[in-house]
Design a protein around this motif. Structure first.
Motif, mmCIF file in Angstrom:
data_model
loop_
_atom_site.group_PDB
_atom_site.id
_atom_site.type_symbol
_atom_site.label_atom_id
_atom_site.label_comp_id
_atom_site.label_asym_id
_atom_site.label_seq_id
_atom_site.Cartn_x
_atom_site.Cartn_y
_atom_site.Cartn_z
ATOM 1 N N MET A 1 10.847 -12.097 -1.875
ATOM 2 C CA MET A 1 10.393 -11.273 -2.938
ATOM 3 C C MET A 1 9.393 -10.337 -2.312
ATOM 4 O O MET A 1 8.403 -10.791 -1.644
ATOM 5 N N THR A 2 9.615 -9.034 -2.364
ATOM 6 C CA THR A 2 8.501 -8.023 -1.516
ATOM 7 C C THR A 2 7.615 -7.757 -2.903
ATOM 8 O O THR A 2 8.070 -7.318 -4.009
ATOM 9 N N LEU A 3 6.262 -7.923 -2.350
ATOM 10 C CA LEU A 3 5.315 -7.689 -3.512
ATOM 11 C C LEU A 3 4.384 -6.202 -3.054
ATOM 12 O O LEU A 3 4.100 -6.096 -1.727
ATOM 13 N N GLN A 4 4.328 -5.456 -3.853
ATOM 14 C CA GLN A 4 3.633 -4.264 -3.630
ATOM 15 C C GLN A 4 2.462 -3.915 -4.450
ATOM 16 O O GLN A 4 2.535 -4.116 -5.788
ATOM 17 N N LEU A 5 1.166 -3.574 -3.958
ATOM 18 C CA LEU A 5 0.021 -3.186 -4.701
ATOM 19 C C LEU A 5 0.122 -1.807 -5.123
ATOM 20 O O LEU A 5 0.506 -0.882 -4.293
ATOM 21 N N THR A 6 -0.066 -1.345 -6.123
ATOM 22 C CA THR A 6 -0.339 -0.027 -6.473
ATOM 23 C C THR A 6 -1.573 0.590 -6.068
ATOM 24 O O THR A 6 -2.374 -0.328 -5.752
ATOM 25 N N PRO A 7 -1.673 2.011 -5.964
ATOM 26 C CA PRO A 7 -2.829 2.591 -5.475
ATOM 27 C C PRO A 7 -4.181 2.135 -6.262
ATOM 28 O O PRO A 7 -5.094 1.854 -5.712
ATOM 29 N N THR A 8 -3.942 1.987 -7.646
ATOM 30 C CA THR A 8 -4.874 1.581 -8.286
ATOM 31 C C THR A 8 -5.455 0.118 -8.055
ATOM 32 O O THR A 8 -6.797 -0.235 -7.926
ATOM 33 N N GLU A 9 -4.635 -0.743 -7.763
ATOM 34 C CA GLU A 9 -4.955 -2.276 -7.286
ATOM 35 C C GLU A 9 -5.596 -2.301 -6.094
ATOM 36 O O GLU A 9 -6.445 -3.069 -5.839
ATOM 37 N N ILE A 10 -5.098 -1.265 -5.110
ATOM 38 C CA ILE A 10 -5.710 -1.333 -3.767
ATOM 39 C C ILE A 10 -7.199 -0.656 -3.867
ATOM 40 O O ILE A 10 -7.899 -1.226 -3.283
ATOM 41 N N ASP A 38 3.989 -7.775 2.096
ATOM 42 C CA ASP A 38 4.692 -8.639 3.229
ATOM 43 C C ASP A 38 4.364 -7.866 4.488
ATOM 44 O O ASP A 38 4.222 -8.136 5.625
ATOM 45 N N GLU A 39 4.709 -6.446 4.523
ATOM 46 C CA GLU A 39 4.714 -5.581 5.439
ATOM 47 C C GLU A 39 3.137 -5.298 6.135
ATOM 48 O O GLU A 39 3.022 -5.446 7.384
ATOM 49 N N TRP A 62 5.653 -14.367 7.772
ATOM 50 C CA TRP A 62 4.986 -14.273 6.233
ATOM 51 C C TRP A 62 5.767 -15.421 5.499
ATOM 52 O O TRP A 62 4.778 -16.032 4.806
ATOM 53 N N GLN A 63 6.935 -15.718 5.370
ATOM 54 C CA GLN A 63 7.366 -16.810 4.614
ATOM 55 C C GLN A 63 6.877 -18.139 5.123
ATOM 56 O O GLN A 63 6.808 -19.057 4.073
ATOM 57 N N SER A 64 6.775 -18.353 6.301
ATOM 58 C CA SER A 64 6.442 -19.552 6.964
ATOM 59 C C SER A 64 4.967 -19.805 6.659
ATOM 60 O O SER A 64 4.576 -21.064 6.090
#
Length: 141
Positions: A1-10, A38-39, A62-64
């Protein structure tokens, strides 16, 4: 599962952690990864530990990392309490910093504070219960 923060969250995280020095290097990597946690983690790990240090990964570092942290965090009531406190007051800089510091010291694992910042942002975004369920490999301890 790739998780992305929004610009507002950042932006919110940057404001909350503006005085927390270890978090400052995270923003560059998070920006380069377009908010992808993840990246960002992979880029930060690579910067801190070049591949010649640990070789080509056979599986996702990352997963490990998440799997190992699951074993340490999901049964830790102290950490769970810190996440709940922050969830009740997500604008609290001391609570967010405390969560990151707690990750750094969890079970004696050598986690760099900048990397702990990325992991804390991941756990906050997805929630601890989902994190624990998602990273559960189904193995019984």
């Amino acid at each position: 599962m790739t998780l992305q923060l929004t610009p507002t969250e950042i932006e919110t995280a940057q404001q909350l952690l503006h005085d927390y020095a270890p978090a400052q290097e995270v923003w560059e990597y998070l920006s380069a990864a377009n908010g992808n946690l993840d990246e960002c983690f992979d880029r930060l790990i690579e910067a801190k530990n070049p591949r010649e240090t640990y070789g080509e990964p056979k599986k996702s570092l990352w997963q490990s990392t998440l799997k190992v942290l699951r074993q340490e965090l999901c049964g830790d009531e102290g950490f769970r309490g810190k996440v709940k406190e922050y969830s009740k007051n997500p604008g609290s800089t001391p609570l967010l910093t405390g969560l990151i510091v707690s990750l750094v010291g969890v079970a004696g694992l050598p986690i760099d504070p900048a990397i702990a910042t990325v992991i804390a942002l991941y756990i906050i975004k997805v929630g601890l219960n989902i994190f624990c369920d998602y990273t559960d490999s189904g193995e019984q301890s």
